[in-house]
Write a protein that holds these residues in place. Structure first.
Motif, PDB file in Angstrom:
ATOM      1  N   VAL A 137      12.788 -11.316  10.889  1.00 31.39           N
ATOM      2  CA  VAL A 137      11.971 -12.444  11.332  1.00 31.39           C
ATOM      3  C   VAL A 137      12.014 -12.562  12.863  1.00 31.39           C
ATOM      4  CG1 VAL A 137      11.637 -14.936  11.190  1.00 31.39           C
ATOM      5  CG2 VAL A 137      12.384 -13.664   9.181  1.00 31.39           C
ATOM      6  N   GLY A 138      10.847 -12.672  13.470  1.00 31.42           N
ATOM      7  CA  GLY A 138      10.742 -12.759  14.924  1.00 31.42           C
ATOM      8  C   GLY A 138      10.437 -11.432  15.593  1.00 31.42           C
ATOM      9  N   ASP A 139      10.498 -10.331  14.833  1.00 31.80           N
ATOM     10  CA  ASP A 139      10.228  -9.005  15.396  1.00 31.80           C
ATOM     11  C   ASP A 139       8.728  -8.721  15.441  1.00 31.80           C
ATOM     12  OD1 ASP A 139      12.928  -8.722  15.466  1.00 31.80           O
ATOM     13  OD2 ASP A 139      13.041  -6.999  14.102  1.00 31.80           O
ATOM     14  N   VAL A 140       8.366  -7.776  16.318  1.00 37.77           N
ATOM     15  CA  VAL A 140       6.993  -7.287  16.428  1.00 37.77           C
ATOM     16  C   VAL A 140       7.032  -5.766  16.365  1.00 37.77           C
ATOM     17  CG1 VAL A 140       4.998  -7.029  17.973  1.00 37.77           C
ATOM     18  CG2 VAL A 140       6.112  -9.243  17.741  1.00 37.77           C
ATOM     19  N   LEU A 141       6.049  -5.190  15.676  1.00 32.47           N
ATOM     20  CA  LEU A 141       5.926  -3.734  15.604  1.00 32.47           C
ATOM     21  C   LEU A 141       4.495  -3.369  15.965  1.00 32.47           C
ATOM     22  CD1 LEU A 141       6.987  -0.893  14.776  1.00 32.47           C
ATOM     23  CD2 LEU A 141       6.243  -1.426  12.438  1.00 32.47           C
ATOM     24  N   TYR A 142       4.340  -2.475  16.943  1.00 30.96           N
ATOM     25  CA  TYR A 142       3.016  -1.960  17.296  1.00 30.96           C
ATOM     26  C   TYR A 142       2.809  -0.609  16.640  1.00 30.96           C
ATOM     27  CZ  TYR A 142      -0.483   0.674  19.902  1.00 30.96           C
ATOM     28  OH  TYR A 142      -1.555   1.472  20.248  1.00 30.96           O
ATOM     29  N   LEU A 143       1.644  -0.417  16.007  1.00 34.21           N
ATOM     30  CA  LEU A 143       1.268   0.865  15.419  1.00 34.21           C
ATOM     31  C   LEU A 143      -0.057   1.308  16.030  1.00 34.21           C
ATOM     32  CD1 LEU A 143       1.987   0.257  11.617  1.00 34.21           C
ATOM     33  CD2 LEU A 143       3.467   1.347  13.310  1.00 34.21           C
ATOM     34  N   PRO A 144      -0.110   2.512  16.592  1.00 32.58           N
ATOM     35  CA  PRO A 144      -1.387   3.000  17.128  1.00 32.58           C
ATOM     36  C   PRO A 144      -2.344   3.395  16.011  1.00 32.58           C
ATOM     37  CG  PRO A 144       0.289   4.699  17.319  1.00 32.58           C
ATOM     38  CD  PRO A 144       0.987   3.475  16.793  1.00 32.58           C
ATOM     39  N   ARG A 145      -3.603   3.420  16.327  1.00 31.32           N
ATOM     40  CA  ARG A 145      -4.624   3.860  15.385  1.00 31.32           C
ATOM     41  C   ARG A 145      -4.261   5.227  14.808  1.00 31.32           C
ATOM     42  NH1 ARG A 145     -10.654   5.644  17.368  1.00 31.32           N
ATOM     43  NH2 ARG A 145      -9.353   7.045  18.632  1.00 31.32           N
ATOM     44  N   GLY A 146      -4.389   5.364  13.491  1.00 25.01           N
ATOM     45  CA  GLY A 146      -4.162   6.659  12.850  1.00 25.01           C
ATOM     46  C   GLY A 146      -2.730   6.941  12.447  1.00 25.01           C
ATOM     47  N   PHE A 157       0.828  -1.203   0.000  1.00 31.58           N
ATOM     48  CA  PHE A 157       0.000   0.000   0.000  1.00 31.58           C
ATOM     49  C   PHE A 157       0.869   1.263   0.000  1.00 31.58           C
ATOM     50  CE2 PHE A 157      -2.567  -3.292   2.028  1.00 31.58           C
ATOM     51  CZ  PHE A 157      -3.780  -3.161   1.355  1.00 31.58           C
ATOM     52  N   THR A 158       0.345   2.333  -0.570  1.00 34.69           N
ATOM     53  CA  THR A 158       0.953   3.649  -0.412  1.00 34.69           C
ATOM     54  C   THR A 158       0.737   4.098   1.037  1.00 34.69           C
ATOM     55  OG1 THR A 158      -1.106   4.663  -1.163  1.00 34.69           O
ATOM     56  CG2 THR A 158       0.609   4.282  -2.824  1.00 34.69           C
ATOM     57  N   PRO A 159       1.386   5.202   1.474  1.00 37.52           N
ATOM     58  CA  PRO A 159       1.187   5.646   2.865  1.00 37.52           C
ATOM     59  C   PRO A 159      -0.294   5.779   3.212  1.00 37.52           C
ATOM     60  CG  PRO A 159       3.011   6.837   1.893  1.00 37.52           C
ATOM     61  CD  PRO A 159       2.402   6.023   0.787  1.00 37.52           C
ATOM     62  N   HIS A 160      -0.670   5.176   4.320  1.00 36.44           N
ATOM     63  CA  HIS A 160      -2.071   5.153   4.742  1.00 36.44           C
ATOM     64  C   HIS A 160      -2.111   4.998   6.258  1.00 36.44           C
ATOM     65  CE1 HIS A 160      -0.958   0.910   4.580  1.00 36.44           C
ATOM     66  NE2 HIS A 160      -1.963   0.669   5.416  1.00 36.44           N
ATOM     67  N   ALA A 161      -3.307   5.093   6.821  1.00 36.18           N
ATOM     68  CA  ALA A 161      -3.497   4.909   8.259  1.00 36.18           C
ATOM     69  C   ALA A 161      -4.668   3.965   8.471  1.00 36.18           C
ATOM     70  CB  ALA A 161      -3.760   6.243   8.955  1.00 36.18           C
ATOM     71  N   ASP A 162      -4.582   3.148   9.499  1.00 35.05           N
ATOM     72  CA  ASP A 162      -5.660   2.224   9.838  1.00 35.05           C
ATOM     73  C   ASP A 162      -6.519   2.811  10.955  1.00 35.05           C
ATOM     74  OD1 ASP A 162      -4.816   0.177   8.047  1.00 35.05           O
ATOM     75  OD2 ASP A 162      -3.214  -0.339   9.455  1.00 35.05           O
ATOM     76  N   ASP A 163      -7.808   2.492  10.927  1.00 34.15           N
ATOM     77  CA  ASP A 163      -8.714   3.014  11.954  1.00 34.15           C
ATOM     78  C   ASP A 163      -8.739   2.125  13.196  1.00 34.15           C
ATOM     79  OD1 ASP A 163     -10.080   0.801  11.063  1.00 34.15           O
ATOM     80  OD2 ASP A 163     -11.898   1.882  10.468  1.00 34.15           O
ATOM     81  N   HIS A 164      -7.715   1.281  13.355  1.00 39.97           N
ATOM     82  CA  HIS A 164      -7.587   0.435  14.538  1.00 39.97           C
ATOM     83  C   HIS A 164      -6.095   0.249  14.821  1.00 39.97           C
ATOM     84  CE1 HIS A 164      -7.637  -2.179  10.954  1.00 39.97           C
ATOM     85  NE2 HIS A 164      -6.666  -2.830  11.572  1.00 39.97           N
ATOM     86  N   ASP A 165      -5.770  -0.127  16.039  1.00 37.82           N
ATOM     87  CA  ASP A 165      -4.385  -0.418  16.397  1.00 37.82           C
ATOM     88  C   ASP A 165      -3.986  -1.767  15.790  1.00 37.82           C
ATOM     89  OD1 ASP A 165      -3.707   1.555  19.022  1.00 37.82           O
ATOM     90  OD2 ASP A 165      -5.812   1.158  18.617  1.00 37.82           O
ATOM     91  N   VAL A 166      -2.683  -1.963  15.617  1.00 43.66           N
ATOM     92  CA  VAL A 166      -2.244  -3.197  14.959  1.00 43.66           C
ATOM     93  C   VAL A 166      -0.894  -3.642  15.510  1.00 43.66           C
ATOM     94  CG1 VAL A 166      -1.115  -1.976  13.059  1.00 43.66           C
ATOM     95  CG2 VAL A 166      -1.933  -4.306  12.698  1.00 43.66           C
ATOM     96  N   LEU A 167      -0.707  -4.955  15.593  1.00 40.31           N
ATOM     97  CA  LEU A 167       0.574  -5.573  15.915  1.00 40.31           C
ATOM     98  C   LEU A 167       1.070  -6.302  14.671  1.00 40.31           C
ATOM     99  CD1 LEU A 167      -0.331  -7.033  19.414  1.00 40.31           C
ATOM    100  CD2 LEU A 167       1.416  -5.289  19.014  1.00 40.31           C
ATOM    101  N   ILE A 168       2.286  -5.979  14.222  1.00 43.22           N
ATOM    102  CA  ILE A 168       2.880  -6.579  13.032  1.00 43.22           C
ATOM    103  C   ILE A 168       3.863  -7.662  13.467  1.00 43.22           C
ATOM    104  CG2 ILE A 168       4.169  -6.151  10.919  1.00 43.22           C
ATOM    105  CD1 ILE A 168       1.528  -4.619  11.092  1.00 43.22           C
ATOM    106  N   LEU A 169       3.730  -8.872  12.916  1.00 46.71           N
ATOM    107  CA  LEU A 169       4.613  -9.994  13.231  1.00 46.71           C
ATOM    108  C   LEU A 169       5.351 -10.385  11.958  1.00 46.71           C
ATOM    109  CD1 LEU A 169       2.275 -10.020  15.361  1.00 46.71           C
ATOM    110  CD2 LEU A 169       2.481 -12.511  15.393  1.00 46.71           C
TER     111      LEU A 169
END
Length: 406
Positions: free
Chosen positions: A201-210, A147-159
């Motif tokens: 591999v094995g990392d986690v990234l948290y992104l807050p909503r917005g 995706f191009t730069p965008h924001a999600d309307d919910h929090d997310v954890l990336i694995l």
């Protein structure tokens, strides 16, 4: 679907994902405020979720064939998933593979429905947070961006499951909830310089909503999971409370007057009508009913233990039998016309009023106990209740503790 595990270790959970950051520190210092990168240098860490020996093709095979799950994305271009349907209704893997080779990211939605370990992880987070949780998978070819730069309307954890990916995070450009609700476009040219986070591999990234973000794979195929944390909003709670109120209070059913759209003498009255209905939210129990409705959502999302051993485990139990509530499992006790009920997954176990203390004990329990520990019941009632809950998958029978009396 059978999943192999990589050995002993903690069951997948929010604490396991965030380690060494504690859940309490995450909630106090990170949640909703800033991104957070857990860098582990442990490529085997997620082998308990998905077989560590599986190739990318084998991983894709775990989730495929429900065509409705598949979406292909390359920056601003999204392929209609129906173009991958062959004349006979089967899945056109060749066409999908060609588009993947052309730089399109494969997006598979709600894959927790297909892999028990992911379902268990998702529901453990739901129990922890009281939020609906969904797991999507992203397969990105080398050097490509989804995706191009965008924001999600919910929090997310990336694995990060395979390969590596560079995440571009645009601090200071967070999207307001109302802008995301209206789907206002992002002015990409005016975004600030991003902060780059390199995920291995094995990392986690948290992104807050917005938080505005984009990601690109490096020199090999990247596979990551996105655990979406869908927190109900105040709008959701108020909507549920008003809906609950609609079953007993006619104020919310007040009809709008004739010509309310174009008569200037009518419009001023609408505010008074709305205020009268909104005031009903302050009455005792109305918000509690809205919360109860949200609680029902979590109950219905739960999954019980596999049934395979339930029949044999329910035979020959007595007060000394050790049991434990299946984890993770969200449950609640409710009143019924004839007594009380224990609600979990898609099930409701009804009981007489004298079972309330026992059902509350069961709903709140997190540690092993003996059947004789169920409060307020006779020995016969304890055994019968435990047997029915083992059969339903709510309780799991445990072996006797070493050295325990026969």
């Amino acid at each position: 679907m059978q999943q192999r595990f990589s050995g002993a270790g903690p069951e997948p959970s929010l604490a396991w994902l965030l380690d060494p950051l504690t859940v309490e520190s995450f909630l106090a210092e990170v949640w909703g405020a800033t991104h957070y990168h857990v860098s582990r240098h442990r490529p085997e860490y997620f082998d308990r979720l998905l077989d560590g020996s599986a190739s990318v093709d084998e991983l894709a095979g775990l989730f495929r064939p429900d065509l409705s799950l598949t979406c292909m994305v390359r920056k601003d271009d999204t392929k209609d998933r129906h173009i991958y349907r062959l004349a006979g209704g089967s899945f056109d893997a060749v066409a999908l593979g060609k588009d993947f080779g052309d730089g399109y990211t494969v997006v598979l939605e709600s894959i927790q429905r297909y892999v028990r370990t992911l379902a268990s992880l998702a529901h453990s987070i739901e129990v922890e947070f009281n939020f609906a949780t969904q797991v999507n998978a992203y397969f990105t070819p080398p050097g490509s961006q989804g995706f191009t730069p965008h924001a999600d309307d919910h929090d997310v954890l990336i694995l990060q499951i395979r390969g590596s990916k560079i995440w571009h995070l645009y601090d200071g450009a967070d999207r307001a909830p109302h802008d995301m609700y209206r789907k206002e476009p992002i002015a990409i040219a005016s975004l600030p310089s991003p902060t780059d986070v390199h995920m291995e591999v094995g990392d986690v990234l948290y992104l807050p909503r917005g938080r505005v973000h984009a990601a690109e794979a490096t020199s090999e195929v990247s596979v990551h999971l996105a655990v979406g944390l869908h927190a109900p909003t105040l709008l959701t709670l108020i909507t549920r409370a008003l809906d609950s109120l609609s079953h007993s209070d006619d104020r919310v059913h007040t009809q709008l007057p004739p010509r309310y759209l174009n008569d200037p003498d009518v419009r001023p009255r609408l505010g008074a009508l709305a205020r009268d209905a909104i005031e009903a939210l302050e009455e005792p129990g109305v918000i509690a009913e809205g919360l109860s409705s949200l609680s029902d959502d979590l109950v219905k999302r739960g999954q019980c233990a596999p049934v395979g051993q339930a029949i044999s485990d329910a035979i020959g139990i007595d007060g000394r039998t050790r049991v434990m509530k299946y984890q993770p499992l969200y449950s609640r006790v409710t009143d019924t016309p004839d007594g009380v009920a224990l609600n979990f997954a898609q099930l409701e176990i009804k009981a007489a009023p004298d079972h309330e203390d026992a059902l509350q004990f069961l709903s709140k329990s997190t540690e092993p106990f003996r059947v004789c520990d169920l409060p307020g019941l006779s020995a016969e009632q304890q055994t019968e209740l435990a047997r029915s809950l083992i059969m339903a998958g709510f309780l799991v029978r445990l072996p006797d503790a070493p050295g325990s009396a026969p």
